[in-house]
Design a protein around this motif. Structure first.
Motif, short mmCIF file in Angstrom:
data_model
loop_
_atom_site.label_atom_id
_atom_site.label_comp_id
_atom_site.label_asym_id
_atom_site.label_seq_id
_atom_site.Cartn_x
_atom_site.Cartn_y
_atom_site.Cartn_z
N GLY A 533 94.20 12.26 19.17
CA GLY A 533 93.05 12.45 18.53
C GLY A 533 93.07 13.05 17.12
O GLY A 533 94.10 13.04 16.36
N SER A 534 91.88 13.57 16.70
CA SER A 534 91.72 13.88 15.42
C SER A 534 91.89 15.27 15.20
O SER A 534 92.08 16.25 16.17
N TRP A 535 92.33 15.67 13.99
CA TRP A 535 92.70 16.93 13.77
C TRP A 535 91.49 17.62 13.30
O TRP A 535 91.60 19.24 13.31
N TRP A 536 90.22 17.10 13.17
CA TRP A 536 89.09 17.93 12.60
C TRP A 536 88.77 19.01 13.88
O TRP A 536 88.40 20.06 13.01
N PRO A 537 88.70 18.86 14.92
CA PRO A 537 88.28 20.03 15.74
C PRO A 537 89.10 21.12 15.64
O PRO A 537 88.78 22.38 15.67
N ALA A 538 90.36 21.03 15.63
CA ALA A 538 91.44 22.18 15.35
C ALA A 538 91.12 23.00 13.94
O ALA A 538 91.23 24.22 14.13
N TRP A 539 90.69 22.37 12.81
CA TRP A 539 90.31 22.98 11.72
C TRP A 539 89.18 23.65 11.91
O TRP A 539 88.96 24.90 11.61
N ALA A 540 88.28 22.95 12.47
CA ALA A 540 86.92 23.51 12.60
C ALA A 540 86.67 24.74 13.38
O ALA A 540 86.17 25.91 13.25
N GLN A 541 87.70 24.80 14.60
CA GLN A 541 87.90 26.11 15.46
C GLN A 541 88.56 27.22 14.36
O GLN A 541 88.30 28.27 14.60
N TRP A 542 89.46 26.86 13.64
CA TRP A 542 90.11 27.82 12.83
C TRP A 542 89.26 28.36 11.77
O TRP A 542 89.21 29.75 11.53
N LEU A 543 88.41 27.53 11.31
CA LEU A 543 87.44 28.07 10.25
C LEU A 543 86.52 28.91 11.04
O LEU A 543 85.86 29.81 10.47
N GLY A 544 85.91 28.59 11.91
CA GLY A 544 85.13 29.43 12.94
C GLY A 544 85.37 30.74 13.18
O GLY A 544 84.94 31.68 13.35
N ARG A 545 86.91 30.91 13.63
CA ARG A 545 87.27 32.16 13.75
C ARG A 545 87.38 33.17 12.63
O ARG A 545 87.36 34.40 12.79
N HIS A 546 87.53 32.43 11.47
CA HIS A 546 87.57 33.49 10.11
C HIS A 546 86.36 33.42 9.48
O HIS A 546 85.95 33.99 8.30
N GLY A 547 85.30 32.90 9.99
CA GLY A 547 83.81 32.63 9.38
C GLY A 547 82.95 33.42 9.36
O GLY A 547 81.82 33.44 8.94
N GLY A 548 83.15 34.40 10.43
CA GLY A 548 82.31 35.56 10.62
C GLY A 548 81.27 35.20 11.76
O GLY A 548 81.21 34.05 12.27
N ARG A 549 80.54 36.34 12.12
CA ARG A 549 79.71 36.00 13.20
C ARG A 549 78.41 34.97 12.80
O ARG A 549 78.13 35.14 11.68
N LYS A 550 78.18 34.11 13.77
CA LYS A 550 77.22 33.29 13.33
C LYS A 550 75.65 34.11 13.47
O LYS A 550 75.40 35.22 13.84
N GLN A 551 74.82 33.68 12.46
CA GLN A 551 73.45 34.19 11.78
C GLN A 551 72.51 33.08 11.87
O GLN A 551 72.82 31.82 11.64
N ALA A 552 71.29 33.42 11.74
CA ALA A 552 70.55 32.39 11.63
C ALA A 552 70.38 31.70 10.56
O ALA A 552 70.53 32.17 9.29
N ALA A 553 70.04 30.35 10.42
CA ALA A 553 70.47 29.51 9.17
C ALA A 553 69.05 29.55 8.30
O ALA A 553 68.13 29.81 9.24
N THR A 554 69.35 29.57 7.21
CA THR A 554 68.29 29.83 6.33
C THR A 554 68.15 28.53 5.53
O THR A 554 69.24 27.70 5.17
N PRO A 555 67.10 28.08 4.95
CA PRO A 555 66.64 26.90 4.11
C PRO A 555 67.44 27.17 2.55
O PRO A 555 67.71 28.42 2.20
N ILE A 556 67.87 26.28 1.92
CA ILE A 556 68.39 26.38 0.58
C ILE A 556 67.12 27.06 -0.14
O ILE A 556 66.07 26.44 -0.23
N PRO A 557 67.34 28.07 -0.84
CA PRO A 557 66.34 28.59 -1.90
C PRO A 557 65.83 27.50 -2.71
O PRO A 557 66.61 26.85 -3.70
N ALA A 558 64.56 27.41 -2.88
CA ALA A 558 63.78 26.41 -3.76
C ALA A 558 64.20 26.77 -5.31
O ALA A 558 64.26 25.95 -5.93
N ARG A 559 64.40 28.29 -5.61
CA ARG A 559 64.52 28.38 -6.91
C ARG A 559 65.96 27.93 -7.56
O ARG A 559 66.12 27.54 -8.59
N ALA A 560 66.77 27.40 -6.70
CA ALA A 560 68.29 26.96 -6.82
C ALA A 560 68.12 25.66 -7.15
O ALA A 560 69.40 24.84 -7.55
N VAL A 561 67.18 24.73 -6.53
CA VAL A 561 67.45 23.30 -6.33
C VAL A 561 67.35 22.34 -7.63
O VAL A 561 66.23 22.73 -8.34
#
Length: 576
Positions: A533-561
């Motif tokens: 199969g694909s190597w993508w899931p293995a990389w996504a899991q690796w990123l998840g281990r180093h990406g910190g605890r999950k938190q609520a998603a926030t919208p893209i700030p309108a000032r930056a768009v």
């Protein structure tokens, strides 16, 4: 520096002659031929060896009567052109055997004691190119698969192929169905949140309720449009990552024109990497850091940036303050040691760089068409001869795909940057030698400390996986290395899916701890565990281990768009 009239004369002459040699330096080709011819001419012993080899291979060819002989056609053949069972019947088995024996002869004959390694590799490569043109699979009367198809279709497919050839030769061929950027590809929702003269920075909208704290910064190569990583939704790496809970930022490179001829590698580092990181830092919580990924030359540039930032107190030297720290580094098909760059390195020596400088100085850039010519040399069997055989002898037009459309979306390279990266990286291997300079300061990959995830692909002619692997020898960071099936593009664009849809897809993966002993690439290959199969899931899991605890998603700030994705830079198209 002002160009003198005599220098202009030389440049114009060289640029005019370049199309006759496919953009290759005729001096480089002549020197390789002379090196081979002179050394062979004064080596009668070597001549006798090659004559004996030719006699042996000729006798072997004459003994071939059918596919029952050792090395016969069919599934056992390592050349896909000869795997059809029709090649097992005489006289086609003999034609095939003669061609394969000619390949074997030139693999040996191209090397004569005393030749430089570079000239020997060039001789072998171009002998292979000539043989590829003469292969029996390319011609009507010597290809049994084509002959059988002509009989079964009562000549209809040959007639259709003739129409294809006439349309191509006359320039009247209908363009393939259009793949529209922003409608068919590059459709993952997002916003342009930063822009400078070289890049637009896209932030993608969250596709999950919670996201990892550390955002992911993606840097594609500047010789490609970024949407190689955001093709159709089912092929989009970006879409997959945001669905896995990552906040993704993507660089979209501006397609340069003649006014950008003085942009150099330092500009690409400053505007393409450091300025983007500064922008990401202003839109992210303080202290969480950034996970960074680079693809192809984007990965090389990202490794340079990571090494520069690893120097104590280096940010002020680079002209940037308060850049977010790099938590991890992911490099996809990206070389950092160019001592063995594969077949692409055959096109890079002092003479070739001189010719390319003459080509770019007049326009101010290297065109996408000129780059595509070199890549066709690397893939001539698949991109030229096999394709022409199917289109002209079997009447089958290749169907447009999202990856093919992306490949035809040409990009350019500024003259100065093109010269600097070829000279510094390919010719002098400065990055691996710790002599590459950023704003006049040498940087070293030995300074890297963050965890690294690397991907190489088995059939990569642009970044051979053993060359990619060499980072293991240049730093003592923790490295996870994955070797994926496929080539430079198809091996990276490898979405997860049912095994019956991708039956030959797989990868090997293994990790080396920080300060761990290094293995030779072939020893690594023998020990790494294979996976389907694909190597993508293995990389996504690796990123998840180093990406910190999950938190609520926030919208893209309108000032930056600044604009909706995919932005305006990716839409720039020029005819060269």
């Amino acid at each position: 520096m002002t160009e003198t009239p005599t220098q202009r004369l030389d440049r114009v002459l060289h640029a005019a002659a370049a199309p006759l040699t496919g953009g290759l330096s005729p001096v480089s080709l002549a020197l390789a031929m002379a090196d081979w011819g002179w050394h062979l001419g004064v080596s009668p012993g070597r001549q006798l060896e090659l004559a004996a080899l030719a006699a042996q291979l000729g006798a072997d060819t004459l003994r071939q009567h059918d596919g029952a002989a050792e090395g016969g056609a069919g599934a056992r053949d390592d050349d896909p052109r000869f795997r059809h069972e029709a090649w097992a019947a005489w006289p086609y088995s003999q034609l095939r055997a003669g061609f394969r024996n000619a390949e074997a002869f030139w693999r040996e004959a191209a090397r004569v004691p005393g030749m430089s390694a570079h000239h020997a590799e060039m001789t072998q490569f171009f002998a292979k190119q000539w043989l590829a043109m003469l292969a029996p699979a390319n011609w009507l009367l010597s290809n049994p698969v084509v002959l059988n198809d002509a009989v079964e279709s009562q000549g209809a497919h040959l007639a259709q192929g003739l129409r294809h050839w006439l349309a191509d030769a006359s320039g009247t061929a209908a363009p393939p169905p259009s793949v529209r950027v922003g409608q068919d590809v590059a459709v993952t929702p997002g916003k342009v949140v930063h822009r400078n003269r070289l890049i637009e920075l896209i932030r993608y909208e969250a596709q999950s309720d919670k996201v990892h704290a550390a955002p992911l910064f993606i840097l594609p190569s500047w010789i490609m449009k970024y949407y190689i990583l955001d093709l159709s939704p089912h092929n989009s790496l970006v879409r997959y990552l945001v669905e896995q809970g990552h906040t993704v930022y993507m660089v979209s490179w501006r397609n340069p024109d003649a006014s950008d001829h003085e942009l150099g590698m330092d500009d690409y580092l400053s505007l393409g990497v450091l300025d983007a990181l500064r922008a990401i830092g202003t839109l992210s919580p303080k202290g969480v850091g950034v996970q960074a990924m680079g693809y192809c030359l984007g990965g090389t540039l990202l490794a340079i940036a990571a090494a520069a930032l690893a120097r104590a107190g280096s940010a002020p030297l680079l002209g940037y303050q308060d850049l977010p720290p790099l938590k991890t580094l992911s490099l996809l098909a990206a070389q950092t040691d160019f001592s063995e760059p594969g077949e692409l390195g055959l096109f890079i020596d002092e003479s070739q760089i001189g010719l390319l400088d003459n080509l770019t100085r007049g326009k101010g850039y290297l065109s996408g068409k000129q780059m595509a010519g070199s890549f066709q040399f690397l893939h001539s069997r698949d991109l030229v001869w096999t394709r022409r055989m199917r289109e002209y002898l079997m009447g089958e037009r290749e169907q447009q795909s999202d990856l093919m459309a992306w490949n035809a979306d040409a990009t350019r390279m500024p003259a100065r940057m093109h010269h600097e990266y070829l000279t510094s990286l390919y010719l002098h291997n400065a990055l691996a030698a710790s002599s590459y300079r950023v704003n006049s300061h040498a940087v070293s990959l030995s300074e890297l400390r963050m965890p690294v995830f690397m991907v190489g692909t088995e059939r990569d002619h642009v970044s051979p996986w053993r060359s990619v692997y060499k980072l293991h020898h240049l730093c003592e960071a923790e490295i996870t290395f994955a070797l994926a099936s496929g080539g430079h593009n198809a091996g990276i664009v490898s979405p997860p899916g049912p095994h019956d849809q991708h039956p030959h897809r797989g990868y090997r993966i293994a990790s080396r701890p920080a300060h761990g002993a290094w293995l030779d690439a072939d020893d690594w290959l023998a020990q790494a565990h294979p996976h389907e199969g694909s190597w993508w899931p293995a990389w996504a899991q690796w990123l998840g281990r180093h990406g910190g605890r999950k938190q609520a998603a926030t919208p893209i700030p309108a000032r930056a768009v600044l604009a909706d994705a995919p932005g305006s830079y990716v839409m720039q198209r020029y005819s060269d």
